[in-house]
Design a protein around this motif. Structure first.
Motif, short mmCIF file in Angstrom:
data_model
loop_
_atom_site.label_atom_id
_atom_site.label_comp_id
_atom_site.label_asym_id
_atom_site.label_seq_id
_atom_site.Cartn_x
_atom_site.Cartn_y
_atom_site.Cartn_z
N ARG A 186 -7.83 5.21 18.60
CA ARG A 186 -8.56 5.49 17.35
C ARG A 186 -9.39 6.76 17.45
O ARG A 186 -9.51 7.50 16.49
CB ARG A 186 -9.43 4.30 16.94
CG ARG A 186 -8.65 3.01 16.79
CD ARG A 186 -9.39 2.01 15.94
NE ARG A 186 -9.24 2.30 14.53
CZ ARG A 186 -8.23 1.89 13.77
NH1 ARG A 186 -7.28 1.15 14.28
NH2 ARG A 186 -8.16 2.24 12.51
N GLY A 221 -0.77 4.40 8.87
CA GLY A 221 -0.08 3.38 9.66
C GLY A 221 1.06 4.01 10.45
O GLY A 221 1.34 3.61 11.59
N ALA A 222 1.71 5.04 9.86
CA ALA A 222 2.83 5.71 10.55
C ALA A 222 2.34 6.39 11.83
O ALA A 222 3.09 6.51 12.81
CB ALA A 222 3.48 6.73 9.63
N ASP A 275 -5.74 -7.19 12.95
CA ASP A 275 -6.30 -6.05 12.20
C ASP A 275 -7.74 -6.32 11.76
O ASP A 275 -8.56 -5.41 11.70
CB ASP A 275 -5.44 -5.73 10.96
CG ASP A 275 -4.07 -5.17 11.34
OD1 ASP A 275 -3.88 -4.78 12.51
OD2 ASP A 275 -3.19 -5.12 10.45
N SER A 287 6.04 -2.72 14.81
CA SER A 287 4.89 -3.26 14.05
C SER A 287 3.95 -4.02 14.98
O SER A 287 2.74 -3.85 14.93
CB SER A 287 5.35 -4.25 12.98
OG SER A 287 6.14 -3.62 12.03
N ARG A 300 9.86 1.64 11.96
CA ARG A 300 9.64 0.57 10.96
C ARG A 300 10.13 -0.79 11.42
O ARG A 300 10.19 -1.72 10.63
CB ARG A 300 10.34 0.93 9.63
CG ARG A 300 9.87 2.23 9.03
CD ARG A 300 8.51 2.10 8.37
NE ARG A 300 7.85 3.38 8.23
CZ ARG A 300 6.55 3.53 8.00
NH1 ARG A 300 5.77 2.47 7.90
NH2 ARG A 300 6.03 4.71 7.89
N TYR A 355 -0.14 5.25 13.82
CA TYR A 355 -0.28 4.19 14.84
C TYR A 355 1.11 3.71 15.28
O TYR A 355 1.31 3.38 16.45
CB TYR A 355 -1.13 3.03 14.30
CG TYR A 355 -2.57 3.45 14.08
CD1 TYR A 355 -3.47 3.49 15.15
CD2 TYR A 355 -3.02 3.89 12.83
CE1 TYR A 355 -4.78 3.92 14.97
CE2 TYR A 355 -4.32 4.32 12.64
CZ TYR A 355 -5.20 4.34 13.71
OH TYR A 355 -6.49 4.78 13.54
N LYS A 399 0.81 -1.22 0.00
CA LYS A 399 0.00 0.00 0.00
C LYS A 399 0.84 1.27 0.00
O LYS A 399 0.58 2.17 -0.78
CB LYS A 399 -0.91 0.05 1.24
CG LYS A 399 -1.96 -1.03 1.30
CD LYS A 399 -2.86 -0.82 2.49
CE LYS A 399 -2.14 -0.84 3.83
NZ LYS A 399 -1.57 -2.13 4.21
O1 DC Z 1 0.33 -0.05 7.62
P1 DC Z 1 1.25 -0.28 8.83
O2 DC Z 1 1.78 -1.66 8.90
O3 DC Z 1 2.33 0.75 8.94
O4 DC Z 1 0.29 -0.07 10.10
C1 DC Z 1 0.73 -0.27 11.42
C2 DC Z 1 -0.42 -0.82 12.27
O5 DC Z 1 -1.42 0.20 12.42
C3 DC Z 1 -1.12 -2.05 11.70
O6 DC Z 1 -1.02 -3.14 12.59
C4 DC Z 1 -2.56 -1.69 11.57
C5 DC Z 1 -2.71 -0.34 12.21
N1 DC Z 1 -3.48 0.58 11.38
C6 DC Z 1 -4.81 0.72 11.66
O7 DC Z 1 -5.32 0.08 12.57
N2 DC Z 1 -5.57 1.60 10.95
C7 DC Z 1 -5.02 2.31 9.96
N3 DC Z 1 -5.78 3.17 9.27
C8 DC Z 1 -3.66 2.16 9.63
C9 DC Z 1 -2.90 1.26 10.36
#
Ligand code: DC
Length: 229
Positions: A111, A42-43, A186, A98, A93, A45, A23
């Protein structure tokens, strides 16, 4: 302007999908070719997870994590993540971050703070935003929605190569197991789980290059931009 309402002419491209589907690579390239901004949710979170790990707080204590976030500043400038004034882009990263991000992204206290921030960022100017719940929750009225997938094995191969490039050498089995547990977390959390929005175009990138995926998306976006909706 009320939250979630976009300025005239502003549109969102939502790119959702499981970990390792590519993505961020394609969303960044798509944004650049459309000359609009790219936002990697994601960054956000990951930055929360990083701060939690550094501060040693109990990640399971939602109210405590919420209070920590109330005293936290987060900025996203030119693709960098600035946490409390410090550029943490290179530190978020790791495999450890993660795992923690997957856990703390399930907390309502996290959230309910990050989603409004994402809505505000994507309502001011046109964006490509990637994540798990962008088309289903953050911008249910996004003009374009993509759901990017790839087989778990292919995602693990890509993730292993990415980690190796940063000097983290994990076995294929360990990376595949991590992908499996992140997929599970997730898509099974109660709040805003990973789900394909009914109106999202699904693209299986298992046998595609990033360039092919971007070209396909770009074609769909350009065709849609000409349609006077
Ligand atoms: O895309 P990523 O791997 O960098 O995301 C890190 C974590 O954040 C992943 O476990 C899911 C969560 N996440 C989420 O819950 N909602 C989002 N919109 C983006 C990421």
């Amino acid at each position: 302007m009320p939250e979630g309402f976009s300025r005239p002419g502003v549109f969102q491209v939502a790119v959702d999908g499981p970990s390792g589907a590519g993505k961020s690579t394609v969303a960044r390239a798509l944004a650049s070719r459309l000359s609009i901004e790219y936002i990697d949710t994601g960054a956000m979170y990951r930055a929360v997870a990083f701060k939690l790990m550094e501060s040693g707080l109990d990640a399971a204590d939602g109210p405590l994590v919420g209070r920590m976030l109330d005293g936290t500043s987060m900025d996203f400038a030119e693709g960098r993540v600035i946490l409390d004034g410090r550029d943490v882009s290179g530190l978020i990263r790791t495999a450890e971050v993660s795992g923690m991000a997957s856990l703390c992204s399930a907390l309502p206290q996290v959230r309910e703070r990050l989603v409004p921030l994402q809505r505000a960022m994507g309502s001011r100017k046109s964006v490509v935003m990637d994540g798990r719940d962008i088309g289903s929750n953050v911008f249910p009225d996004a003009r374009f929605k993509f759901f990017l997938t790839a087989s778990a094995e292919e995602r693990a191969r890509r993730r292993q190569a990415e980690l190796a490039g940063r000097g983290e050498n994990l076995s294929f089995e360990a990376v595949l197991a991590d992908i499996g547990s992140r997929d599970y977390n997730d898509s099974h959390r109660a709040l805003n789980p990973l789900v394909r929005a009914a109106d999202a175009a699904e693209i299986d990138s298992t046998a595609m290059t990033a360039r092919e995926v971007v070209d396909l998306m770009l074609g769909m976006v350009r065709a849609g931009l000409c349609d006077p909706r």
